[in-house]
Design an enzyme around this catalytic site. Structure first.
Site, short mmCIF file in Angstrom:
data_model
loop_
_atom_site.label_atom_id
_atom_site.label_comp_id
_atom_site.label_asym_id
_atom_site.label_seq_id
_atom_site.Cartn_x
_atom_site.Cartn_y
_atom_site.Cartn_z
N LYS A 121 0.82 -1.23 0.00
CA LYS A 121 0.00 0.00 0.00
C LYS A 121 0.85 1.27 0.00
O LYS A 121 0.56 2.22 -0.72
CB LYS A 121 -0.91 0.03 1.24
CG LYS A 121 -1.82 -1.16 1.34
CD LYS A 121 -3.25 -0.85 0.96
CE LYS A 121 -4.02 -2.13 0.90
NZ LYS A 121 -5.25 -2.15 0.22
N GLU A 156 -5.65 11.70 7.76
CA GLU A 156 -5.98 11.59 6.34
C GLU A 156 -7.22 12.42 6.08
O GLU A 156 -8.06 12.59 6.95
CB GLU A 156 -6.26 10.10 6.04
CG GLU A 156 -6.20 9.72 4.59
CD GLU A 156 -6.41 8.21 4.42
OE1 GLU A 156 -5.41 7.48 4.35
OE2 GLU A 156 -7.57 7.80 4.38
N HIS A 210 -17.28 -4.04 2.73
CA HIS A 210 -16.25 -3.97 1.69
C HIS A 210 -16.35 -5.08 0.66
O HIS A 210 -15.44 -5.28 -0.14
CB HIS A 210 -14.84 -3.93 2.30
CG HIS A 210 -14.68 -2.79 3.27
ND1 HIS A 210 -14.66 -1.48 2.85
CD2 HIS A 210 -14.61 -2.75 4.62
CE1 HIS A 210 -14.55 -0.68 3.91
NE2 HIS A 210 -14.54 -1.43 4.98
N ARG A 221 -5.26 -8.02 -11.76
CA ARG A 221 -5.86 -9.27 -12.24
C ARG A 221 -7.15 -8.94 -12.97
O ARG A 221 -7.59 -7.80 -13.00
CB ARG A 221 -6.20 -10.16 -11.05
CG ARG A 221 -7.11 -9.41 -10.08
CD ARG A 221 -7.63 -10.27 -8.97
NE ARG A 221 -7.91 -9.50 -7.78
CZ ARG A 221 -9.03 -8.83 -7.54
NH1 ARG A 221 -9.98 -8.81 -8.45
NH2 ARG A 221 -9.21 -8.16 -6.43
#
Lengths: 498, 171
Positions: free
Chosen positions: A116, A200, A235, A292
């Protein structure tokens, strides 16, 4: 091009890849676990090799075993599907080193996106917008206030080691900042043994919008427009559509350019997906790259008119992309529903069992990607997704209409599915209007049932009970004399309160 | 036969009558709903034609509820025969109908027997009183059913494990 392709996956995606191989005149080789002996993919394959027990790490995650099969059978390529080994850079590298093509991006690109922090830095360097944030081991009160001011309120405080919503605080104004930080640090120390918290920018009313990208080994890269994936639960995507009802032509242009930049920044050379968060003001931020083929790739195929899996195989064999950015256009609208063996009324717990019978939907504009067949065992070893039901229409409302009809036609006997839950989503007014963000399923309420559908259900339930007898009646015939003495003893004890 | 269907807290009374042509007449609030109801063999799918409206319905028993998917929409209904419902209401709670053998869990003296063979009992109903360790204990049925056998009489001494009352399924 390849003579033979090994498919290192199972279920609907294995069937999907077999179809692409056949369309190109290539032989399809399946590897399978003992649980999948009678699966559609194994039945359809040209060659099939059992590689182990149902548990994924003893079969579908055993890269060495799969590679050995590929070498022994003379496969020119391995298609990893999604999940399992698809984003495993070490596996991709071993495959390439064995002189076999890995149908996906090069191992270096997978590596670059696997971390990440690294991927964030790579994107910042490529001038792709990321969520503004400031990281440091700890903040003083003054440092924190300055950081929040620089980012702009509202801000999120997030535990570096975070997960499960712990250590996360949203702060709207400076006077709440320090106490929120102290609580967040305390919480994450307790939960993760690590009190590092970073600041953030809070993304308000977020949409999850992703862009399909495609690169080749000749330095070309394009995007194939967006997919709106904001209907999510914990999610997990539930419904996806393309185009996004939230998108504007200007935003699409900007995000498309950023997605291609992201692809080029890491030397991307196959199909991939760049995920973004888009806030309610239509500011967009890079989230991650999925290196992918994506589960929801069919909606892009229907809207853009490209067979993405065929293109993956062509590009893996060294061909140039068969389209340029200018040639790609969006036509009409496509929506995908993920049909899963789970019980939405019971906290979405996966259901397992044997599929007794199945009636598959069809009709104009309807596509079903599945490996469903009567007799299929659904086990806890693998993902509970049974099928993807996709509909295309000239516009969004035609697509919804076709999808509703197909969903009504789709009957799976033998286990619980989320089909009725998906039916509820298609009838929700916010969904119909296309006004929803990632909070859509929080506190979701079922839209009312049509009166005749409700009455028919009640009549059917009563007649079912009348004809078949209820749970109680069934026990009468099987119970009575042959009671388990321990069970009766327990009941007697319970009743007596001695 | 009369049934009570519970849907979102609302109780709906229905009466099912079999018609001569192999179909059903379902009475709801004095209104007769004519229904043709057939199972598709090898599946849990039923075809329901009510007043010429056709529905393809997926039905499964889910514990004590009936789980229905009709027209792509799902719902869960509690369906009880009128008698089952009355028995449940009297007992104040649900009860199994699969019978039980009520045995003494410790030695004692039977002080009273409250039921006779052939009696209907509900879950929670006292069937006899047993004195043990200088305490009188009401021995209760944990099921809804019919008394098949009373194995003891008042005044009798029993040992742990002795049968007191045998209860079978309701009629």
């Amino acid at each position: 091009m390849f003579d033979k392709v090994l498919i290192a996956n199972r279920g609907e995606i294995a069937v999907r890849v077999i179809r692409a191989c056949r369309a190109l005149g290539m032989k399809a080789v399946m590897v399978y676990s003992t649980a999948d002996r009678l699966s559609r993919a194994v039945l359809m394959a040209d060659e099939a090799y059992c590689i182990g027990e149902p548990e994924a790490r003893k079969s579908y995650l055993d890269g060495d075993k799969i590679l050995a099969v590929a070498k022994a059978c003379g496969a020119g390529a391995i298609h990893p599907g999604y999940g399992f080994l698809s984003e495993n850079a070490a596996f991709a590298r071993k495959v390439e080193e064995a002189g076999i093509a890995f149908v996906g991006p090069n191992a270096t690109a997978i590596d670059a996106m696997g971390d990440k922090i690294n991927s964030r830095h790579a994107m910042m360097k490529a001038k792709v917008p990321v969520i503004p944030g400031i990281e440091r081991p700890s903040f003083t009160k003054e440092e924190l206030a300055a950081a929040a001011k620089e980012i702009g309120y509202p801000v999120m405080l997030k535990a570096t080691a975070g997960g499960g919503g712990k250590g996360i605080r949203i702060v709207h104004q400076e006077k709440d900042l320090w106490s929120a930080y102290e609580r967040s640090v305390g919480e994450s120390e307790k939960a993760f043994g690590n009190g590092t918290v970073f600041v953030e920018k809070a993304v308000e009313g977020p949409h999850h919008i992703e862009f399909q990208i495609f690169g080749d080994k000749h330095g070309n890269a394009v995007h194939l427009f967006e997919r709106e994936c904001s209907v999510q639960r914990r999610h997990q995507k539930v419904v996806e559509e393309s185009p996004s009802p939230f998108m504007t032509p200007e935003l699409r242009e900007k995000m498309g350019v950023a997605a291609v930049k992201a692809a080029q920044a890491i030397g991307y050379d196959n199909a991939g997906t760049v995920e973004f968060l888009v806030d309610k003001h239509r500011n967009f931020y890079f989230l991650e790259v999925n290196t992918r083929l994506q589960v929801e790739h069919p909606i892009t195929e229907l809207v853009v008119g490209v067979d993405l899996v065929v293109e993956q195989l062509r590009v893996a064999a060294g061909a140039k992309l068969s389209f340029t950015q200018e040639e790609l256009k969006q036509t009409g609208h496509a929506i995908e529903l993920r049909i899963c063996a789970e019980d939405p009324d019971n906290n979405y717990l996966p259901d397992i069992g044997r599929i007794e019978s199945v009636i598959l939907p069809d009709g104009p504009g309807v596509r079903l990607d599945s490996a469903l067949a009567a007799g299929t065992e659904v086990t806890l070893h693998y993902d509970p997704m049974l099928a993807k039901l996709i509909a295309w229409g000239h516009d969004r409302s035609e697509a919804i209409g076709r999808l509703k009809q197909a969903l009504t036609e789709f009957k799976i006997s033998g286990l619980k599915t989320n089909i009725p839950f998906l039916g509820d989503i298609l009838r929700d007014s916010r969904f119909i209007e296309g006004v929803y963000d990632t909070s859509f399923l929080e506190g979701f309420e079922k839209p009312p049932l049509r009166q005749d559908v409700l009455e028919a259900a009640i009549v059917a339930a009563v007649l079912f009970r009348h004809v078949e007898g209820g749970a109680g009646m069934k026990l009468v015939s099987s119970g009575g004399k042959g009671l388990d003495p321990w069970k009766s003893y327990g009941r007697v004890r319970g009743a007596r309160r001695l | 036969m009369k049934y009570v269907v519970e849907h979102e807290g609302e109780e709906i009374e229905l009466e099912v009558q079999e018609t001569e042509d192999g179909g059903y007449s379902v009475l709801r609030d004095g209104r007769a709903i004519l229904a043709d109801f057939k199972k598709i063999e090898g599946s849990r799918i039923f075809s329901l034609i009510v007043q010429n409206k056709s529905f393809e319905v997926l039905i499964r028993q889910d514990g004590d509820l009936v789980d229905i998917v009709n027209h792509g929409r799902g719902l869960k209904l509690r369906v009880e025969s009128e008698r089952e419902r009355n028995a449940r209401l009297i007992a104040g709670e649900g009860g199994s109908t699969d019978g039980e053998s009520i045995k003494a869990v410790m030695p004692g003296i039977v002080v009273a027997v409250n039921v006779a063979e052939g009696d209907e009992v509900t879950s929670g109903q006292a069937v006899c009183v047993l004195e043990a360790m200088k305490m009188e204990n009401e021995i209760r049925s944990s099921v809804i059913g019919k008394v098949l056998k009373v194995a003891v009489a008042a005044g009798q001494t029993v040992n742990a494990g002795d049968l007191l009352v045998e209860i079978g399924p309701p009629e």
